[in-house]
Design an enzyme around this catalytic site. Structure first.
Site, PDB file in Angstrom:
ATOM      1  N   ARG A  12       0.836  -1.204   0.000  1.00  0.00           N
ATOM      2  CA  ARG A  12       0.000   0.000   0.000  1.00  0.00           C
ATOM      3  C   ARG A  12       0.868   1.249   0.000  1.00  0.00           C
ATOM      4  O   ARG A  12       1.884   1.319   0.681  1.00  0.00           O
ATOM      5  CB  ARG A  12      -0.883   0.031   1.246  1.00  0.00           C
ATOM      6  CG  ARG A  12      -1.826   1.217   1.302  1.00  0.00           C
ATOM      7  CD  ARG A  12      -2.428   1.396   2.675  1.00  0.00           C
ATOM      8  NE  ARG A  12      -1.440   1.630   3.718  1.00  0.00           N
ATOM      9  CZ  ARG A  12      -0.808   2.788   3.916  1.00  0.00           C
ATOM     10  NH1 ARG A  12      -1.034   3.817   3.146  1.00  0.00           N
ATOM     11  NH2 ARG A  12       0.072   2.900   4.891  1.00  0.00           N
ATOM     12  N   VAL A  13       0.456   2.216  -0.798  1.00  0.00           N
ATOM     13  CA  VAL A  13       1.012   3.560  -0.744  1.00  0.00           C
ATOM     14  C   VAL A  13      -0.162   4.521  -0.575  1.00  0.00           C
ATOM     15  O   VAL A  13      -1.303   4.180  -0.882  1.00  0.00           O
ATOM     16  CB  VAL A  13       1.851   3.921  -1.991  1.00  0.00           C
ATOM     17  CG1 VAL A  13       3.132   3.096  -2.041  1.00  0.00           C
ATOM     18  CG2 VAL A  13       1.058   3.749  -3.266  1.00  0.00           C
ATOM     19  N   SER A  14       0.135   5.723  -0.113  1.00  0.00           N
ATOM     20  CA  SER A  14      -0.936   6.673   0.184  1.00  0.00           C
ATOM     21  C   SER A  14      -1.315   7.567  -0.988  1.00  0.00           C
ATOM     22  O   SER A  14      -2.436   8.022  -1.074  1.00  0.00           O
ATOM     23  CB  SER A  14      -0.521   7.566   1.353  1.00  0.00           C
ATOM     24  OG  SER A  14      -0.251   6.783   2.477  1.00  0.00           O
ATOM     25  N   ARG A  15      -0.383   7.849  -1.858  1.00  0.00           N
ATOM     26  CA  ARG A  15      -0.611   8.847  -2.908  1.00  0.00           C
ATOM     27  C   ARG A  15      -0.478   8.254  -4.296  1.00  0.00           C
ATOM     28  O   ARG A  15       0.265   7.299  -4.506  1.00  0.00           O
ATOM     29  CB  ARG A  15       0.393   9.992  -2.777  1.00  0.00           C
ATOM     30  CG  ARG A  15       0.459  10.623  -1.413  1.00  0.00           C
ATOM     31  CD  ARG A  15      -0.546  11.744  -1.288  1.00  0.00           C
ATOM     32  NE  ARG A  15      -0.425  12.418  -0.018  1.00  0.00           N
ATOM     33  CZ  ARG A  15      -1.278  12.268   0.980  1.00  0.00           C
ATOM     34  NH1 ARG A  15      -2.296  11.479   0.850  1.00  0.00           N
ATOM     35  NH2 ARG A  15      -1.117  12.909   2.105  1.00  0.00           N
ATOM     36  N   GLN A  18       2.993   7.889  -5.774  1.00  0.00           N
ATOM     37  CA  GLN A  18       3.891   6.921  -5.150  1.00  0.00           C
ATOM     38  C   GLN A  18       3.750   5.571  -5.858  1.00  0.00           C
ATOM     39  O   GLN A  18       2.762   5.308  -6.534  1.00  0.00           O
ATOM     40  CB  GLN A  18       3.576   6.781  -3.667  1.00  0.00           C
ATOM     41  CG  GLN A  18       3.861   8.051  -2.879  1.00  0.00           C
ATOM     42  CD  GLN A  18       3.421   7.922  -1.431  1.00  0.00           C
ATOM     43  OE1 GLN A  18       2.369   7.368  -1.138  1.00  0.00           O
ATOM     44  NE2 GLN A  18       4.219   8.456  -0.524  1.00  0.00           N
TER      45      GLN A  18
END
Length: 185
Positions: A12-15, A18
């Site tokens: 998982r990444v937030s943006r 990314q």
């Protein structure tokens, strides 16, 4: 090494800008056969790919995450996810923090500690981001979309609108912008 029915990974990444590539590489190297990945904030407990992973779990499966903060940023969420994984007859481990393992007798204590650390890190990230924005604003950095009209075009449009009393629609058409752009000048 124990045999598992299926080894899942979760990245998982937030943006949007990314990339999960490094996390996926680490998960593949750790033996993950199928990796669920998404671009969602870790403070959200309802994430589509995490939901799909939890739905896919069967007894004898293993779930791996590159690090605890990639799986959950809230201690309560981490503990609840761990319980759900255990209730499915599966196991969760963190690659970066192997002590975070749902087969451990101290799973909930360890998960609470790592979950709290992840939550504090999220708070620090938000503070640093806010400080960076404030600093950039003080330096004159403009945020948001670039203006559709240059300063010269704005002056011309204002003259046409206010002095010449030309209709907004006509001015907007000549600059290839909407009427509301002209009315907001």
């Amino acid at each position: 090494m124990q045999n598992y029915r299926m080894i899942y990974g979760y990245a998982r990444v937030s943006r949007d800008h990314q990339d999960t590539a490094l996390q996926i590489a680490a998960l593949k190297a750790a033996g993950c056969e199928r990796v669920f990945q998404e671009k969602e904030g870790g403070d959200k407990s309802d994430r589509p790919q995490l939901r799909a992973l939890m739905k896919a779990l069967r007894s004898g499966d293993l779930v791996k995450a590159p690090a605890v903060d990639r799986f959950a940023r809230d201690p309560t969420d981490l503990i609840v996810l761990g319980r759900d994984i255990r209730n499915a007859g599966a196991r969760f481990v963190s690659i970066a923090e192997p002590i975070v393992d749902t087969e451990s007798e101290f799973w909930e204590v360890v998960a609470a500690c790592f979950g709290i650390a992840a939550k504090f890190e999220l708070r620090r990230i938000r503070e640093r981001t806010a400080a960076g924005r404030a600093h950039a604003k003080a330096q004159g950095v403009k945020f948001g979309r670039k203006p559709k009209l240059s300063a010269h075009q704005k002056q011309e449009a204002l003259k046409r609108r206010d002095i010449d009393r030309e209709p907004h629609r006509s001015i907007a058409r000549s600059y290839n912008v909407s009427q509301s752009t002209i009315s907001r000048l």
